[in-house]
Design a protein around this motif. Structure first.
Motif, mmCIF file in Angstrom:
data_model
loop_
_atom_site.group_PDB
_atom_site.id
_atom_site.type_symbol
_atom_site.label_atom_id
_atom_site.label_comp_id
_atom_site.label_asym_id
_atom_site.label_seq_id
_atom_site.Cartn_x
_atom_site.Cartn_y
_atom_site.Cartn_z
ATOM 1 N N ASP A 191 51.833 -47.276 93.538
ATOM 2 C CA ASP A 191 51.866 -47.526 94.541
ATOM 3 C C ASP A 191 52.902 -45.412 94.614
ATOM 4 O OD1 ASP A 191 52.095 -49.951 95.598
ATOM 5 O OD2 ASP A 191 54.457 -49.746 94.671
ATOM 6 N N VAL A 192 51.671 -44.653 94.315
ATOM 7 C CA VAL A 192 51.588 -43.185 93.763
ATOM 8 C C VAL A 192 51.627 -42.980 94.595
ATOM 9 C CG1 VAL A 192 50.540 -41.322 92.566
ATOM 10 C CG2 VAL A 192 50.868 -43.828 91.653
ATOM 11 N N THR A 193 52.262 -41.612 95.448
ATOM 12 C CA THR A 193 52.238 -40.907 96.342
ATOM 13 C C THR A 193 52.474 -39.587 96.162
ATOM 14 O OG1 THR A 193 53.655 -42.728 98.428
ATOM 15 C CG2 THR A 193 53.388 -40.498 99.128
ATOM 16 N N VAL A 194 51.443 -38.774 96.779
ATOM 17 C CA VAL A 194 52.021 -37.142 96.516
ATOM 18 C C VAL A 194 51.587 -36.383 97.576
ATOM 19 C CG1 VAL A 194 50.000 -35.080 95.401
ATOM 20 C CG2 VAL A 194 49.862 -37.817 94.805
ATOM 21 N N THR A 195 52.669 -35.649 98.175
ATOM 22 C CA THR A 195 53.054 -34.879 99.046
ATOM 23 C C THR A 195 52.671 -33.285 98.311
ATOM 24 O OG1 THR A 195 54.761 -35.890 99.527
ATOM 25 C CG2 THR A 195 55.280 -33.816 100.458
ATOM 26 N N TYR A 196 51.910 -33.390 99.351
ATOM 27 C CA TYR A 196 50.942 -31.306 99.766
ATOM 28 C C TYR A 196 51.018 -31.140 101.065
ATOM 29 C CZ TYR A 196 46.675 -33.094 102.285
ATOM 30 O OH TYR A 196 46.025 -33.596 103.297
ATOM 31 N N GLN A 197 50.587 -29.593 100.528
ATOM 32 C CA GLN A 197 50.971 -28.813 101.890
ATOM 33 C C GLN A 197 49.683 -27.723 101.575
ATOM 34 O OE1 GLN A 197 54.476 -26.726 102.553
ATOM 35 N NE2 GLN A 197 54.615 -26.338 104.882
ATOM 36 N N ILE A 198 48.856 -27.299 102.452
ATOM 37 C CA ILE A 198 47.688 -26.402 103.247
ATOM 38 C C ILE A 198 48.713 -25.209 103.044
ATOM 39 C CG2 ILE A 198 45.617 -25.576 103.821
ATOM 40 C CD1 ILE A 198 45.160 -28.891 104.913
ATOM 41 N N ASN A 199 47.906 -23.866 102.526
ATOM 42 C CA ASN A 199 48.326 -22.539 103.016
ATOM 43 C C ASN A 199 47.799 -22.165 103.888
ATOM 44 O OD1 ASN A 199 49.052 -20.372 103.020
ATOM 45 N ND2 ASN A 199 48.150 -19.753 100.545
ATOM 46 N N MET A 236 53.665 -30.076 105.344
ATOM 47 C CA MET A 236 53.427 -31.610 104.757
ATOM 48 C C MET A 236 53.428 -32.405 104.815
ATOM 49 S SD MET A 236 56.871 -30.042 102.204
ATOM 50 C CE MET A 236 58.181 -30.770 103.489
ATOM 51 N N GLN A 237 52.272 -33.455 104.207
ATOM 52 C CA GLN A 237 51.357 -34.814 104.302
ATOM 53 C C GLN A 237 51.310 -35.281 102.843
ATOM 54 O OE1 GLN A 237 47.041 -33.896 106.513
ATOM 55 N NE2 GLN A 237 48.082 -32.088 106.147
ATOM 56 N N ASP A 238 51.253 -37.020 103.735
ATOM 57 C CA ASP A 238 51.615 -37.745 102.041
ATOM 58 C C ASP A 238 50.090 -38.433 102.385
ATOM 59 O OD1 ASP A 238 54.406 -36.781 101.713
ATOM 60 O OD2 ASP A 238 55.072 -39.116 102.434
ATOM 61 N N ILE A 239 50.086 -38.483 100.794
ATOM 62 C CA ILE A 239 48.754 -39.355 100.877
ATOM 63 C C ILE A 239 48.988 -40.212 99.898
ATOM 64 C CG2 ILE A 239 46.728 -39.221 99.353
ATOM 65 C CD1 ILE A 239 45.723 -36.801 100.487
ATOM 66 N N LYS A 240 48.717 -41.866 99.814
ATOM 67 C CA LYS A 240 49.147 -43.270 99.246
ATOM 68 C C LYS A 240 47.936 -43.155 98.312
ATOM 69 C CE LYS A 240 53.571 -44.087 101.942
ATOM 70 N NZ LYS A 240 54.294 -44.631 102.927
ATOM 71 N N TYR A 241 48.356 -43.554 97.399
ATOM 72 C CA TYR A 241 46.988 -44.283 96.460
ATOM 73 C C TYR A 241 48.003 -45.625 95.536
ATOM 74 C CZ TYR A 241 45.796 -39.712 96.066
ATOM 75 O OH TYR A 241 44.941 -38.189 96.673
ATOM 76 N N ALA A 242 46.961 -46.754 96.524
ATOM 77 C CA ALA A 242 47.871 -48.435 96.693
ATOM 78 C C ALA A 242 47.486 -48.824 95.178
ATOM 79 C CB ALA A 242 47.790 -48.850 97.878
ATOM 80 N N ASP A 243 45.929 -48.650 94.831
ATOM 81 C CA ASP A 243 46.175 -49.341 93.697
ATOM 82 C C ASP A 243 46.387 -48.512 92.585
ATOM 83 O OD1 ASP A 243 43.698 -49.942 95.170
ATOM 84 O OD2 ASP A 243 42.962 -48.819 94.669
ATOM 85 N N GLN A 244 46.104 -50.221 91.849
ATOM 86 C CA GLN A 244 47.021 -48.935 90.248
ATOM 87 C C GLN A 244 46.265 -48.462 88.897
ATOM 88 O OE1 GLN A 244 47.346 -53.076 88.319
ATOM 89 N NE2 GLN A 244 48.915 -54.164 89.116
ATOM 90 N N ILE A 245 46.709 -47.072 88.743
ATOM 91 C CA ILE A 245 46.137 -46.413 87.686
ATOM 92 C C ILE A 245 46.623 -47.029 86.740
ATOM 93 C CG2 ILE A 245 45.780 -43.640 87.493
ATOM 94 C CD1 ILE A 245 47.154 -43.179 90.118
ATOM 95 N N TRP A 246 45.225 -46.960 85.719
ATOM 96 C CA TRP A 246 45.519 -47.498 84.086
ATOM 97 C C TRP A 246 45.130 -45.977 82.806
ATOM 98 C CZ3 TRP A 246 47.870 -51.576 82.079
ATOM 99 C CH2 TRP A 246 47.856 -52.807 82.895
ATOM 100 N N SER A 247 46.835 -46.293 82.207
ATOM 101 C CA SER A 247 46.382 -45.270 81.257
ATOM 102 C C SER A 247 47.180 -45.854 80.445
ATOM 103 C CB SER A 247 47.417 -43.643 81.752
ATOM 104 O OG SER A 247 46.784 -43.210 81.004
ATOM 105 N N GLU A 248 47.607 -44.679 79.108
ATOM 106 C CA GLU A 248 47.804 -44.532 77.874
ATOM 107 C C GLU A 248 48.927 -43.499 77.210
ATOM 108 O OE1 GLU A 248 44.815 -43.293 74.383
ATOM 109 O OE2 GLU A 248 45.055 -45.666 75.064
#
Length: 319
Positions: free
Chosen positions: A124-132, A101-113
């Protein structure tokens, strides 16, 4: 690590053999040749070369990793599992792929509505993913620079925006709601891009979520107005309850007084009433009256009392 150690040992042995061969040149070298014997330096050089080839003949893949074998640049479709794996020196190579399991961090702001069309941003979005591990060879062959591009920031931002647009304002900043929604959305985006069971999204953590400043100010004003309204409602309700309680107390008091007066009125006879009037009278008659005035005549009452008194006196005299 093991390959490097063996390669270094082989290099040292080979270099040692070369140095020894240089030192033995001359007379001793000719004597050895005449006896048809292999000198020690040659054996050392051969041993060093063998160790060097051996170091290029296998790869140790640790737990949590898988391997991708290439032969003259051609990628094998089969994934190499962890452990010791042999290969042809200089013709084949085995590249390791991280299946932890690996973490990728995105420090930039993600604007939406939100679904209410309110502007919101996530940070400060962190996505934990894993390769099969069964798909390591496929990813290595089809995804360029997969370490950086497999779960890209563009894909995460797009999935996060899709998630927030399906939520109300109150839910879009609730981490227990937005994080699972974002995880599901990112997983769906990856499945659509690469296919199912290629990459697994294990968790999404959103460090910050907030609305734009103007919206926050509007919310604060609305909350203050609501608090003031609720406070006024409470005060009004308390005043109503107090007025109702006072009215009820007065009604009860009035009913009690009316009941007392009724009992008193029912208990008074004409004689008792007349007696009470006499007890309150100071013996003075009105000095001024008009033709329309009605003055109560107490003569009769006085006469009755005098008669009663005389009757009592006569009775006593008769005795």
């Amino acid at each position: 690590m093991v390959n490097s150690f063996i390669a270094i040992v082989g290099l040292v042995v080979a270099v040692g053999g070369i140095v020894l061969a240089i030192l033995r040149r001359g007379k001793q070298y000719r004597e050895v040749n005449e006896k048809k014997q292999f000198p020690a330096p040659v054996l050392l050089i051969i041993a060093g070369c063998v160790l060097g080839l051996l170091s290029q003949s296998f790869t140790v893949i640790p737990t949590g990793y898988s391997g991708v074998k290439t032969t003259f640049g051609q990628i094998s479709e089969s994934t190499v599992q962890n452990g010791i794996n042999f290969k042809i020196p200089f013709a084949q190579s085995i590249e390791m792929v991280n299946n932890k399991m690996q973490d990728i961090k995105y420090a930039d702001q993600i604007w939406s509505e939100t679904s209410d069309r309110t502007a919101i941003y996530y940070s400060d979005v962190t996505v934990t993913y894993q390769i099969n591990n069964e798909k390591s060879a496929w990813i290595y062959a089809n995804v360029g620079n997969y370490q950086e591009n497999l779960v890209s920031q563009t894909l995460v931002a797009s999935a996060l925006k899709a998630s927030s647009k399906s939520l109300k304002d109150t839910d879009a900043t609730n981490r227990s709601i937005i994080e699972p929604a974002a995880q599901e959305s990112i997983q769906q985006s990856l499945d659509d891009k690469y296919g199912k069971d290629i990459v697994f999204i294990r968790k999404v953590v959103i460090g910050g979520a907030d609305f734009e400043e103007s919206y926050n100010q509007a919310i604060a004003d609305k909350q203050n107005a609501q608090l003031a309204y609720e406070k006024q409602q409470i005060e009004n309700q308390n005043a109503i309850e107090k007025a109702e309680a006072d009215a009820e107390a007065k009604r009860i008091a009035a009913e009690g007084e009316a009941d007392a007066n009724k009992i008193l009125a029912d208990s008074l006879s004409d004689d008792i009433f007349k007696q009470m009037m006499l007890e309150k009278w100071d013996g003075q008659l009105p000095k001024v009256t008009d033709s329309g005035s009605n003055v109560f005549d107490v003569t009769g009452l006085l006469g009755e009392e005098e008669d009663g008194s005389q009757g009592t006196g006569n009775a006593e005299a008769g005795q």
